[in-house]
Design an enzyme around this catalytic site. Sequence first.
Site, PDB file in Angstrom:
ATOM      1  N   GLU A 118      -0.460   2.312   1.460  1.00 41.53           N
ATOM      2  CA  GLU A 118      -0.420   0.949   1.982  1.00 41.53           C
ATOM      3  C   GLU A 118       0.081   0.924   3.426  1.00 41.53           C
ATOM      4  O   GLU A 118       0.955   1.712   3.786  1.00 41.53           O
ATOM      5  CB  GLU A 118       0.519   0.087   1.119  1.00 41.53           C
ATOM      6  CG  GLU A 118       0.055  -0.063  -0.310  1.00 41.53           C
ATOM      7  CD  GLU A 118       0.970  -0.958  -1.140  1.00 41.53           C
ATOM      8  OE1 GLU A 118       1.933  -1.535  -0.580  1.00 41.53           O
ATOM      9  OE2 GLU A 118       0.718  -1.077  -2.355  1.00 41.53           O
ATOM     10  N   GLU A 185      -6.423  -6.600   0.116  1.00 36.67           N
ATOM     11  CA  GLU A 185      -5.869  -7.337  -1.034  1.00 36.67           C
ATOM     12  C   GLU A 185      -5.262  -8.659  -0.570  1.00 36.67           C
ATOM     13  O   GLU A 185      -4.500  -8.701   0.415  1.00 36.67           O
ATOM     14  CB  GLU A 185      -4.784  -6.487  -1.720  1.00 36.67           C
ATOM     15  CG  GLU A 185      -4.113  -7.233  -2.874  1.00 36.67           C
ATOM     16  CD  GLU A 185      -3.275  -6.348  -3.791  1.00 36.67           C
ATOM     17  OE1 GLU A 185      -3.213  -5.129  -3.576  1.00 36.67           O
ATOM     18  OE2 GLU A 185      -2.685  -6.921  -4.732  1.00 36.67           O
TER      19      GLU A 185
HETATM   20  O1  KIV Z   1      -1.864  -0.077  -7.700  1.00 37.66           O
HETATM   21  C1  KIV Z   1      -2.886  -0.775  -7.817  1.00 37.66           C
HETATM   22  O2  KIV Z   1      -3.307  -1.131  -8.921  1.00 37.66           O
HETATM   23  C2  KIV Z   1      -3.577  -1.186  -6.598  1.00 37.66           C
HETATM   24  C3  KIV Z   1      -4.719  -2.132  -6.725  1.00 37.66           C
HETATM   25  C4  KIV Z   1      -4.217  -3.503  -6.942  1.00 37.66           C
HETATM   26  C5  KIV Z   1      -5.637  -2.056  -5.568  1.00 37.66           C
HETATM   27  O3  KIV Z   1      -3.205  -0.780  -5.538  1.00 37.66           O
END
Ligand code: KIV
Length: 282
Positions: A118, A185
């Site tokens: 991220e 997201e």
């Molecule tokens: O950890 C996860 O499930 C994610 C998704 C929401 C993309 O990063």
Amino acid sequence: MAGQVTVPDIRARKRNRGADPVVMITAYDAPFARVVDAAGVDIILVGDTLAELVLGYEDTLQVGIADLAHHVAAVCRALPRALVVGDMPWLTYHLEVSDTIRNAATLVRAGARAVKLEGGRRRIPAVRAILDAEIPVMGHLGLTPQSIHAMGGYKVQGREAMQANELRRDAEALAEVGCFAIVLEGVPDALAERVTADLDVPTIGIGAGAGCDGQVIVLHDLLGLAEGKAPRFVRRYAALGTAATDAVRAWATDVREGRYPSEAESYRASPELRQALDLPPL
Ligand code: KIV
């Protein structure tokens, strides 16, 4: 069906814009990896949502690299055709670069063929280091759950023009450094559409509208296995949580009322064994 889905296959899907969307879903164990793979998804993400959905924690900040590696390995033992992407947990790519590479390698040794992390421009050194170790990286921007405290909760990001433009610059930087795809997201649909048009790598949306090159969903949300109120972008296709409780309740009732197990569900002893055990013949 052709062989395993590869990172270059996903990267090449950008050319098909709209015609052949990338389909990604989470899974955390072998049985569900088999289920989603049989459904023909392109990518299985072993997400750090593992924390809440499987391990019962409050948020994603609670899992570490060993937890993720354990579940990546379980998913990979199902030998899926889909590309398996392992999520880098919080604090596994924020410290020393050598730790970042080692943590990404732990997921690869567990079976992942790419990792996801991220953040935007601040994470470029981490992304570059992982790429330099020949591990493909998927980016993740917008409502990034590992930043829950910095964001002040799970809130849609990029609603204001300035924040939206920052996100565009982050996306461009991630694509330029070499991310093969970027998850968007919790952002307004127009921003996702703009970023998708800006980039030459696929965007994969979750709560980002229909303008991305693909979509990702959390398996437990889709199947009705997650607790609590679902975000607006979740479409439930089943109510497995309720179905599972109903099934277990029915079994418990059968046990309590003497209907389980039946003869057919038992291993019958021979008359000789009954006699040897001082039991009356049947
Ligand atoms: O950890 C996860 O499930 C994610 C998704 C929401 C993309 O990063």
